[in-house]
Design a protein around this motif. Structure first.
Motif, mmCIF file in Angstrom:
data_model
loop_
_atom_site.group_PDB
_atom_site.id
_atom_site.type_symbol
_atom_site.label_atom_id
_atom_site.label_comp_id
_atom_site.label_asym_id
_atom_site.label_seq_id
_atom_site.Cartn_x
_atom_site.Cartn_y
_atom_site.Cartn_z
ATOM 1 N N LYS A 8 0.841 -1.187 0.000
ATOM 2 C CA LYS A 8 0.000 0.000 0.000
ATOM 3 C C LYS A 8 0.880 1.242 0.000
ATOM 4 O O LYS A 8 1.951 1.265 0.599
ATOM 5 C CB LYS A 8 -0.900 0.014 1.239
ATOM 6 N N SER A 12 -3.308 8.496 1.715
ATOM 7 C CA SER A 12 -4.686 8.047 1.650
ATOM 8 C C SER A 12 -5.656 9.217 1.761
ATOM 9 O O SER A 12 -5.257 10.365 1.934
ATOM 10 C CB SER A 12 -4.953 7.033 2.767
ATOM 11 N N VAL A 39 -15.469 6.643 4.802
ATOM 12 C CA VAL A 39 -14.738 6.018 3.701
ATOM 13 C C VAL A 39 -13.265 6.415 3.792
ATOM 14 O O VAL A 39 -12.942 7.586 3.997
ATOM 15 C CB VAL A 39 -15.331 6.446 2.345
ATOM 16 N N THR A 40 -12.389 5.435 3.664
ATOM 17 C CA THR A 40 -10.947 5.678 3.652
ATOM 18 C C THR A 40 -10.315 4.792 2.591
ATOM 19 O O THR A 40 -10.887 3.772 2.204
ATOM 20 C CB THR A 40 -10.277 5.352 5.008
ATOM 21 N N GLY A 41 -9.136 5.183 2.161
ATOM 22 C CA GLY A 41 -8.421 4.332 1.227
ATOM 23 C C GLY A 41 -7.171 4.988 0.704
ATOM 24 O O GLY A 41 -7.045 6.215 0.703
ATOM 25 N N ASP A 44 -3.777 4.427 -5.469
ATOM 26 C CA ASP A 44 -3.356 3.249 -6.236
ATOM 27 C C ASP A 44 -1.965 3.438 -6.825
ATOM 28 O O ASP A 44 -1.239 2.467 -7.024
ATOM 29 C CB ASP A 44 -4.341 2.961 -7.364
ATOM 30 N N THR A 53 -8.526 9.555 -5.952
ATOM 31 C CA THR A 53 -8.521 8.512 -4.917
ATOM 32 C C THR A 53 -9.825 8.559 -4.139
ATOM 33 O O THR A 53 -10.457 7.531 -3.888
ATOM 34 C CB THR A 53 -7.323 8.682 -3.971
ATOM 35 N N ARG A 56 -12.742 7.253 -6.268
ATOM 36 C CA ARG A 56 -12.628 5.795 -6.441
ATOM 37 C C ARG A 56 -13.010 5.057 -5.166
ATOM 38 O O ARG A 56 -13.760 4.080 -5.192
ATOM 39 C CB ARG A 56 -11.208 5.430 -6.882
ATOM 40 N N GLU A 57 -12.478 5.514 -4.040
ATOM 41 C CA GLU A 57 -12.770 4.832 -2.776
ATOM 42 C C GLU A 57 -14.251 4.935 -2.400
ATOM 43 O O GLU A 57 -14.833 3.969 -1.904
ATOM 44 C CB GLU A 57 -11.892 5.386 -1.657
ATOM 45 N N GLU A 60 -15.919 2.364 -4.631
ATOM 46 C CA GLU A 60 -15.604 0.990 -4.243
ATOM 47 C C GLU A 60 -16.261 0.589 -2.928
ATOM 48 O O GLU A 60 -16.689 -0.559 -2.765
ATOM 49 C CB GLU A 60 -14.085 0.817 -4.106
ATOM 50 N N GLU A 61 -16.332 1.509 -1.976
ATOM 51 C CA GLU A 61 -16.823 1.154 -0.644
ATOM 52 C C GLU A 61 -18.323 1.368 -0.455
ATOM 53 O O GLU A 61 -18.905 0.769 0.453
ATOM 54 C CB GLU A 61 -16.047 1.929 0.419
ATOM 55 N N GLU A 120 -14.669 -5.514 2.855
ATOM 56 C CA GLU A 120 -14.169 -4.374 3.621
ATOM 57 C C GLU A 120 -15.092 -3.920 4.742
ATOM 58 O O GLU A 120 -14.623 -3.515 5.800
ATOM 59 C CB GLU A 120 -13.905 -3.190 2.681
#
Length: 153
Positions: A8, A12, A39-41, A44, A53, A56-57, A60-61, A120
């Protein structure tokens, strides 16, 4: 990493998803009992802009699209730097112990059921912003919830 996945990146985002009347979405982590969060992440790639980011997160979440009608993603222009919890350091390159996190807010028109990624997160709830802050396991996430009124349009 033993799984063959890349390490990773220690950069973030934290995205506080909320309604105009300050109801905040919290999601429960699948890998940590009773850990509620926004939401966290991680990025990429190193050159991925934080805004991408964040978008996208969120997708995705939660399955929410930041460009959907009535939604507005805002970069709060704030960052946290914190120690990565020891139980999650194996996800990062050897010697990486700190993460830089950029804060965003996402206004959505109404509190709604979101589509969680079950790998997740396992549960969701909408709470008034002060109650959401009380439920966050991360102090920086709690602080972000408490700052929310300052970043309204």
């Amino acid at each position: 990493m033993s799984s063959g996945r890349p390490f990773k990146i220690p950069e973030s985002v934290l995205v506080v998803i909320h309604t105009p009347d300050l109801q905040v979405l919290l999601i429960q982590r699948a890998d940590a009992d009773l850990h509620w969060q926004s939401v966290t992440g991680s990025k990429d790639t190193l050159d991925e802009p934080f805004e991408l980011t964040a978008a996208r997160e969120v997708w995705e979440e939660t399955g929410l699209a930041v460009q959907a009608p009535g939604c507005q993603l805002r970069d709060w222009g704030l960052e946290n730097v914190y120690d990565i919890w020891p139980q999650w350091r194996h996800r990062y390159a050897p010697g990486v112990v700190r993460n830089r996190e950029r804060l965003f807010g996402l206004t959505v028109p109404t509190a709604q059921t979101v589509r969680l990624n079950p790998r997740e997160h396992v549960a969701q709830r909408w709470l008034p912003w002060r109650e959401a802050a009380d439920q966050c396991f991360s102090p920086s996430n709690a602080e972000a919830c408490l700052m929310l009124p300052r970043f309204l349009p």
